[in-house]
Design an enzyme around this catalytic site. Structure first.
Site, PDB file in Angstrom:
ATOM      1  N   LYS A 264       1.036  -0.935  -0.003  1.00 27.64           N
ATOM      2  CA  LYS A 264      -0.014  -0.098   0.174  1.00 27.64           C
ATOM      3  C   LYS A 264       0.781   1.108   0.107  1.00 27.64           C
ATOM      4  O   LYS A 264       1.743   1.369   0.855  1.00 27.64           O
ATOM      5  CB  LYS A 264      -0.921  -0.008   1.261  1.00 27.64           C
ATOM      6  CG  LYS A 264      -1.474   1.368   1.585  1.00 27.64           C
ATOM      7  CD  LYS A 264      -2.563   1.062   2.762  1.00 27.64           C
ATOM      8  CE  LYS A 264      -2.730   2.121   3.581  1.00 27.64           C
ATOM      9  NZ  LYS A 264      -3.810   2.047   4.439  1.00 27.64           N
TER      10      LYS A 264
HETATM   11  C1  5RP Z   1      -2.301   4.349   8.893  1.00 29.81           C
HETATM   12  C2  5RP Z   1      -2.878   3.532   7.819  1.00 29.81           C
HETATM   13  C3  5RP Z   1      -4.165   3.987   7.274  1.00 29.81           C
HETATM   14  O1  5RP Z   1      -4.840   2.654   7.361  1.00 29.81           O
HETATM   15  C4  5RP Z   1      -4.037   4.573   5.982  1.00 29.81           C
HETATM   16  O2  5RP Z   1      -3.253   5.867   6.056  1.00 29.81           O
HETATM   17  C5  5RP Z   1      -5.178   4.694   5.069  1.00 29.81           C
HETATM   18  O3  5RP Z   1      -6.142   5.616   5.552  1.00 29.81           O
HETATM   19  P1  5RP Z   1      -6.314   7.177   4.857  1.00 29.81           P
HETATM   20  O4  5RP Z   1      -7.053   6.655   3.664  1.00 29.81           O
HETATM   21  O5  5RP Z   1      -7.275   7.850   5.915  1.00 29.81           O
HETATM   22  O6  5RP Z   1      -5.119   7.473   4.517  1.00 29.81           O
HETATM   23  O7  5RP Z   1      -2.451   2.810   7.201  1.00 29.81           O
HETATM   24  O8  5RP Z   1      -1.119   4.083   9.078  1.00 29.81           O
END
Ligand code: 5RP
Length: 294
Positions: free
Chosen positions: A202
């Site tokens: 991610k």
């Molecule tokens: C926190 C994360 C969150 O799940 C990620 O940032 C996704 O959330 P957003 O779309 O609010 O950024 O990994 O560390």
């Protein structure tokens, strides 16, 4: 004991070749059956993509806006998600066990927003991930961060444990506050995670994202990041998908939307149907107004 099967007239369908289809996700063909089966609970086998709903923010920043009451604000969104990313505390306390889709469990943690965030450790035992029947385990990787090696080591230990039990590992590339979120950095971080064994990665959307996706041999999903205006968030999701992302792991841009249920459905249109951002935004407005007049 079953009765003896002594019929001679068996049908072996000799004219039908035995199927030998590759698995639908890039870079995942050599994984074991259980791991592929779990990935198919995250990525929709029809579209090959996913809308992950990320609600794990509380693990370092407490009751984030929009997540003050997960039972009230998030549970009604679950039918529209392909996967839920959350902590074990929220999963056990608040998520109905009848949730039949994939769960991606937050496995790393330690420092709060008040401290150095890269100083994370593994915070959940693999046995608990197995007990909770999760599809994947998420771990933050701070490439270039103060505790870079420690966070990479967290990930590689999780990959080893995950491979042993058939559970996917999601490496989350965490970009420090002072770092530039450009394609050069994202290529480095995503490729390192893939090379070191992450099942999927991610990261954040950026210009030239197609080079980030092309140089990462495993699936990539994008985080939503800070709250944007709905049309802008849908445009970002659309651009990411068109550049090779296989989905979104979106949090604030869904649960902080003025209408989270409408927003997650509009995001689904973009991700699974490749809908254009303007049309997806119109869909958002239609759903939002339907709710108002109901
Ligand atoms: C926190 C994360 C969150 O799940 C990620 O940032 C996704 O959330 P957003 O779309 O609010 O950024 O990994 O560390």
């Amino acid at each position: 004991m079953p009765e003896k099967d002594d019929k001679d007239a068996k049908n072996f369908h000799l004219d039908v070749p035995t199927p030998n289809e590759p698995f639908f996700l890039r870079g995942s063909n050599s994984l074991d059956w259980g791991l592929k089966n779990r990935l198919a609970k995250i990525f929709n086998p029809e579209s090959g993509r996913t809308v992950m709903l990320a609600i794990d923010h509380g693990y370092f920043q407490g009751p984030t806006t929009g997540l003050e009451r997960v039972d009230v604000n998030i549970v009604p969104l679950l039918p529209y998600s392909d996967t839920l990313m959350c902590t074990r505390g929220i999963l056990r306390s608040t998520i109905p066990p009848s949730y039949g889709k994939g769960v991606v469990l937050r496995m790393s943690g330690g420092p709060s927003i008040l401290k150095e965030l890269s100083n994370e450790r593994l915070a959940v035992d693999i046995e608990d991930a197995v007990r909770l029947n999760v599809a994947a385990m998420a771990v933050q990787v701070f490439v270039g961060g103060e505790y870079e090696t420690q966070s990479v080591h967290n990930m590689t230990r999780l990959v080893d444990a995950g491979l042993k039990h058939g559970i996917a590992t999601l490496a989350v590339t965490a970009v420090g506050r002072d770092m530039v979120r450009d394609a050069k950095y994202m290529r480095l971080a995503c490729r390192m995670c893939a090379e070191l064994g992450a099942t999927y990665v991610k990261t954040y959307y950026c210009d030239d994202f197609d080079t980030v996706a092309a140089s990462c041999p495993v699936p990539i999903v994008i985080a939503g990041g800070k709250k944007l205006e709905e049309r802008e968030a849908l445009t970002m999701a659309h651009n990411a998908i068109q550049s090779g992302a296989l989905g979104v792991d979106m949090g604030r841009n869904i649960f902080q939307s003025e209408n989270p249920q409408a927003m997650i459905q509009a995001v689904r249109k973009v991700v699974h149907e490749g809908e254009q951002p303007d049309r997806a935004y119109d869909y958002f407005l239609t759903l939002k107004n339907e709710k108002k007049s109901a």
